[in-house]
Design a protein around this motif. Sequence first.
Motif, PDB file in Angstrom:
ATOM      1  N   LEU A 117      36.664 -55.653  37.854  1.00 16.03           N
ATOM      2  CA  LEU A 117      36.735 -54.782  39.024  1.00 16.03           C
ATOM      3  C   LEU A 117      36.607 -55.558  40.329  1.00 16.03           C
ATOM      4  CD1 LEU A 117      34.506 -51.762  37.889  1.00 16.03           C
ATOM      5  CD2 LEU A 117      37.000 -51.922  37.880  1.00 16.03           C
ATOM      6  N   ASP A 118      35.916 -56.669  40.291  1.00 14.57           N
ATOM      7  CA  ASP A 118      35.649 -57.430  41.520  1.00 14.57           C
ATOM      8  C   ASP A 118      36.880 -58.196  41.994  1.00 14.57           C
ATOM      9  OD1 ASP A 118      33.923 -58.094  43.537  1.00 14.57           O
ATOM     10  OD2 ASP A 118      33.238 -59.934  42.592  1.00 14.57           O
ATOM     11  N   ARG A 119      37.947 -58.137  41.224  1.00 14.71           N
ATOM     12  CA  ARG A 119      39.125 -58.929  41.566  1.00 14.71           C
ATOM     13  C   ARG A 119      40.245 -58.083  42.145  1.00 14.71           C
ATOM     14  NH1 ARG A 119      41.101 -62.217  36.666  1.00 14.71           N
ATOM     15  NH2 ARG A 119      41.299 -60.127  35.769  1.00 14.71           N
ATOM     16  N   SER A 261      33.864 -54.895  29.588  1.00 14.19           N
ATOM     17  CA  SER A 261      34.065 -55.933  30.601  1.00 14.19           C
ATOM     18  C   SER A 261      35.424 -56.610  30.433  1.00 14.19           C
ATOM     19  CB  SER A 261      32.946 -56.978  30.511  1.00 14.19           C
ATOM     20  OG  SER A 261      33.108 -57.979  31.488  1.00 14.19           O
ATOM     21  N   ILE A 262      35.786 -56.870  29.185  1.00 15.00           N
ATOM     22  CA  ILE A 262      37.097 -57.471  28.913  1.00 15.00           C
ATOM     23  C   ILE A 262      38.209 -56.521  29.359  1.00 15.00           C
ATOM     24  CG2 ILE A 262      38.662 -58.264  27.093  1.00 15.00           C
ATOM     25  CD1 ILE A 262      36.114 -59.047  25.499  1.00 15.00           C
ATOM     26  N   GLN A 266      42.246 -55.759  32.916  1.00 19.30           N
ATOM     27  CA  GLN A 266      43.572 -55.141  33.031  1.00 19.30           C
ATOM     28  C   GLN A 266      43.423 -53.800  33.732  1.00 19.30           C
ATOM     29  OE1 GLN A 266      45.627 -54.620  29.300  1.00 19.30           O
ATOM     30  NE2 GLN A 266      47.309 -53.458  30.207  1.00 19.30           N
ATOM     31  N   LYS A 267      44.132 -53.607  34.809  1.00 16.90           N
ATOM     32  CA  LYS A 267      44.007 -52.371  35.592  1.00 16.90           C
ATOM     33  C   LYS A 267      44.282 -51.146  34.723  1.00 16.90           C
ATOM     34  CE  LYS A 267      45.924 -49.832  39.526  1.00 16.90           C
ATOM     35  NZ  LYS A 267      46.943 -49.812  40.597  1.00 16.90           N
ATOM     36  N   GLY A 414      47.150 -56.783  23.153  1.00 22.62           N
ATOM     37  CA  GLY A 414      46.905 -55.912  24.297  1.00 22.62           C
ATOM     38  C   GLY A 414      45.555 -55.222  24.238  1.00 22.62           C
ATOM     39  N   PHE A 415      45.308 -54.359  25.206  1.00 27.27           N
ATOM     40  CA  PHE A 415      43.991 -53.720  25.366  1.00 27.27           C
ATOM     41  C   PHE A 415      43.574 -52.915  24.142  1.00 27.27           C
ATOM     42  CE2 PHE A 415      46.654 -50.147  26.135  1.00 27.27           C
ATOM     43  CZ  PHE A 415      45.888 -49.027  25.846  1.00 27.27           C
TER      44      PHE A 415
END
Length: 522
Positions: A117-119, A261-262, A266-267, A414-415
């Motif tokens: 999120l910080d990115r 966290s991982i 990915q948005k 993928g996610f």
Amino acid sequence: MRLLKSTAIIGSLTLLSRILGLVRDVLIARFLGAGLVSDAFFTAFKLPNVFRRMFAEGAFNAAFVPLYARRIEEEGEAAADEFAKEAMAALFVLVAGIVILFELTMPWSLSIIGYGLDRAVDTQTGISPYYLAVVYAQITMPYLIFMSMTALFSGVLNTRNHFALAAAVPIVLNIFMISALFAAGLAEWSQKLIGYFLALAITLSGIVQMGLVIWGCRKAGVKVGFKRPRLTPGVKRLVVLGVPGLLSAGITQINLLVSHSIATMQKGAASWLTYADRLYQLPLGMIGIAMGVALLPALSRRLRAGDQTGAKTTLNRAIEIAAFLTLPAAFALAVIPQFLISGLFERGAFTAQTTAQVALALRMFAYGLPAFVLLKILTPAFFAREDTKTPMIFAAVSAFINVTLGVYLFFSIGFYGLALATSVAAWVNVICLGWLLLRDKRFVPDARLHSRVPRIALASGVMAATLAAIVPVMTKYLTGHFGKDFLVLGIACGAGFVIYAAAAALLRAFNMSDIRDALKRS
């Protein structure tokens, strides 16, 4: 044996709570969709939820309920209530310290689960979603204190066979959040402001839930009150049993935090996984959690009375009931995930692309649903014997598999690989626990269980095949209109239920006489 009756009470109230939770999630999807703001809110809510499961529902209750049941059996209700007061004081001091620590260090501690999120910066608000997550988390963190107290008093009520109120109080959270979302629709709030009010609703609901179970305990004749925290022999024993359970629950929950966290890298992925998680939690909550809550005090009483045969029979019937209710749900979630997600969520900010992504994750979770439910049944078989170390060891093995496999699959497929890893790890945990119970003859599958589980699986397969054939036709009637889509979903689910019930009856997977007999037994 009142296990089925207790499970029915808890399960029906839990079902009501989960239905309201589903309405809540539909509204969240409508207003927040799956983007940076929703990722921030879900990340913030996950922090107190994770620690609630560790300290309240997980380790603490696993250690507290058998000890409280023993006090009632050996020393009477007055002595048991004194022990509950001592336990409440110890739990309050521990949890309050954790909440204060997190409140003071939130900008740094939240980075553990909100790394991605910080990115990024939300183009609509111009604010970092990480900043929003920090503020939301600071508002929701006190919820942990109130829910820890709620879990303690719920454990007291459950041990005394007062299941209804303890099972009903989670409804309060959904009522508060739904009210906030309705207000958001009327006032046309921004997504950022909706997040603030949802966070506030969470904390306020915790206060009301705690008040309700305290009132319920007093109505049940339990003498509640706050005592000065002291390290009494009872508290020492609680710590001895609770620490392995805390480590076990901690391993599992920290593992979930790592996966989250991982996903934030990915948005939208954190939101996709959260929506999928919420949907499979509907049958898990109604069946697995309800069964586990009823099973722990039931097994504890059997074992305290020296009834080993009765304890084994109770475990057999719990697995049979769980299979009958869980397998059809798992088959349906695996076969028609996109239809379900589209009908429930696809409107407003929740797009067709989001539906496709959430459906991928839901199918992966569906593969593990029977294992998730079995864990809620097998683990109490250890806790009731005051063995909290063994589940801790197997939870550590499961967590290692989950993290390592999840990281590999996230970067390779993928996610949704994170969801698949969670299911694989759950099955490993079930196999380990089941093998040890079988080895020590604490669980011996009886002829009835051997006969019925394959028939239940076959009936579930018949239902799934039928749904796979009719759903493509019914999908055409999904329009994005809330009322019409829910009607279409209701028809499909009703058809699946009728087909499963008919197949189960023809295959003799379950008999109504079993339910009548179970409800009559004392």
